[in-house]
Design a protein around this motif. Structure first.
Motif, PDB file in Angstrom:
ATOM      1  N   PRO A  34       0.829  -1.217   0.000  1.00 21.64           N
ATOM      2  CA  PRO A  34       0.000   0.000   0.000  1.00 21.64           C
ATOM      3  C   PRO A  34       0.858   1.258   0.000  1.00 21.64           C
ATOM      4  O   PRO A  34       1.795   1.386   0.779  1.00 21.64           O
ATOM      5  N   PRO A  73      -6.726   7.112  -1.099  1.00 26.89           N
ATOM      6  CA  PRO A  73      -7.195   5.727  -0.974  1.00 26.89           C
ATOM      7  C   PRO A  73      -8.682   5.630  -0.673  1.00 26.89           C
ATOM      8  O   PRO A  73      -9.252   6.441   0.066  1.00 26.89           O
ATOM      9  N   CYS A 130      -1.964   1.782  -5.027  1.00 24.67           N
ATOM     10  CA  CYS A 130      -3.001   2.512  -4.312  1.00 24.67           C
ATOM     11  C   CYS A 130      -4.305   2.332  -5.083  1.00 24.67           C
ATOM     12  O   CYS A 130      -4.309   2.358  -6.322  1.00 24.67           O
ATOM     13  N   GLN A 144      -9.955  -6.279  -6.980  1.00 27.48           N
ATOM     14  CA  GLN A 144     -10.963  -5.282  -6.613  1.00 27.48           C
ATOM     15  C   GLN A 144     -12.348  -5.895  -6.843  1.00 27.48           C
ATOM     16  O   GLN A 144     -12.604  -6.503  -7.889  1.00 27.48           O
ATOM     17  N   GLY A 177      -8.741  -3.421  -0.462  1.00 22.76           N
ATOM     18  CA  GLY A 177      -7.507  -2.667  -0.319  1.00 22.76           C
ATOM     19  C   GLY A 177      -6.355  -3.320  -1.052  1.00 22.76           C
ATOM     20  O   GLY A 177      -6.504  -4.279  -1.798  1.00 22.76           O
ATOM     21  N   THR A 203     -10.821   2.065   0.022  1.00 17.97           N
ATOM     22  CA  THR A 203     -10.732   0.600   0.032  1.00 17.97           C
ATOM     23  C   THR A 203     -12.107  -0.055   0.065  1.00 17.97           C
ATOM     24  O   THR A 203     -12.224  -1.209   0.468  1.00 17.97           O
TER      25      THR A 203
END
Length: 331
Positions: free
Chosen positions: A31, A38, A54, A245, A44, A40
């Motif tokens: 990270p 950011p 990021c 993601q 994350g 998340t």
């Protein structure tokens, strides 16, 4: 913007070591909040991710914090990558143009992948061919330099194609000479030199090809290039090569309206009570049968209009006429 010229190691030293004359990147990875704001909510950045990264819900920003190039590919709902920062010299520019299943990131490269609403990921892999950085470094002194105008990308792409062809010829030569005597090795060298010479002639101008031939038609360099091993980022202890993601969740349905209190309509004026339904009209009673008319008496007066009393007077008048006629007959 042109990068200031830096002093390079002699080509022979670089080729023998199989290294690229590039400044090492930072050792941090995982990270990196400084690369974006950011968010998340969709997942994350794993602490063990091999590169600086990021996420902000709409994109993934990655920086190659290693000291060697890698390839990063987008998976699923990922848009076209956008380069934010690309440091380095002409050698780095050539390596970025290598055909790869993804985007080549040189040390220090900063790239952003926009995300769609679906699930998405970026995956880091080794650069192939693994000897490409060393071969490109061997061609460094023959690469065009930026002047009043930047070098056209097509010119640098020509060198990227040449790097791939030289690598293929070197790998074939390395396989060919295995378990061969000196005569067999000589035949393998002749075959490799022919393939590399043809590539130089087809990709470069005649003058540059002649000069570059002295640098790349060297079995000692071929041996150095053939011995370069991949970094195998997936095999680095304690690191991960995938950044996932999640899909954007669908919007929550609106809550159902609260039940209205009796006699109300949900905050508006009370609705008027419905009017009672009218009672059904009673069925008409059957009309009584007419009673027979009573025989009128002589003394009962009539109305003279053809009704019962008129009929009585008519009968009296006829009787009087009959009596009058009888009286005349008696006379």
């Amino acid at each position: 913007m042109r990068v200031p010229h830096v002093r390079r190691l002699p080509v022979a030293v670089v080729a023998a070591l199989g290294l690229v004359a590039l400044a090492p990147a930072t050792a941090s990875a995982g990270p990196a909040a400084g690369l974006c704001t950011p968010d998340t909510g969709r997942g994350g950045v794993p602490a063990e991710f091999v590169l600086d990264a990021c996420v902000d819900g709409a994109g993934i920003t990655v920086r190659n914090s290693l000291d060697h190039p890698v390839v990063v590919s987008g998976r699923d709902d990922v848009g076209k990558p956008v380069r934010i920062f690309s440091p380095g010299d002409e050698v780095a520019a050539v390596l970025r143009m290598l055909p790869a299943e993804g985007t080549v990131l040189m040390p220090g490269d900063l790239v952003r992948w926009p995300l769609g609403p679906g699930a998405a990921a970026v995956v880091v892999a080794d650069l192939v061919p693994v000897a490409a950085p060393a071969i490109a470094a061997g061609l460094d002194e023959f690469l065009p330099r930026d002047g009043a105008r930047p070098v056209p990308p097509a010119v640098l792409e020509t060198f990227a194609v040449l790097v791939g062809r030289i690598d293929a010829a070197v790998l074939e030569w390395d396989d060919c000479r295995t378990d061969r005597n000196f005569l067999g090795e000589a035949a393998c060298e002749a075959s490799a030199a022919t393939a590399i010479g043809r590539a130089l002639d087809e990709q470069l101008t005649r003058g540059v090809a002649v000069e570059a031939a002295r640098a790349v038609l060297d079995p000692a360099r071929w041996a150095a290039w053939a011995s370069v091993e991949a970094s195998h980022v997936a095999a680095i202890p304690g690191v991960g090569t995938s950044l996932q993601q999640q899909a954007v969740p669908p919007p929550a349905p609106p809550p159902p309206p609260a039940p209205a209190a009796p006699g109300t309509t949900g905050g508006r004026r009370p609705a008027p009570a419905p009017a009672p339904a009218p009672a059904p009209a009673p069925a008409p009673a059957p009309a009584p049968a007419p009673a027979p008319a009573a025989e009128p008496t002589p003394t009962q007066p009539g109305n003279g209009r053809g009704h019962a009393h008129g009929q009585d007077r008519w009968k009296d008048w006829l009787r009087q006429v009959e009596e009058w006629l009888r009286d005349r007959d008696d006379d």
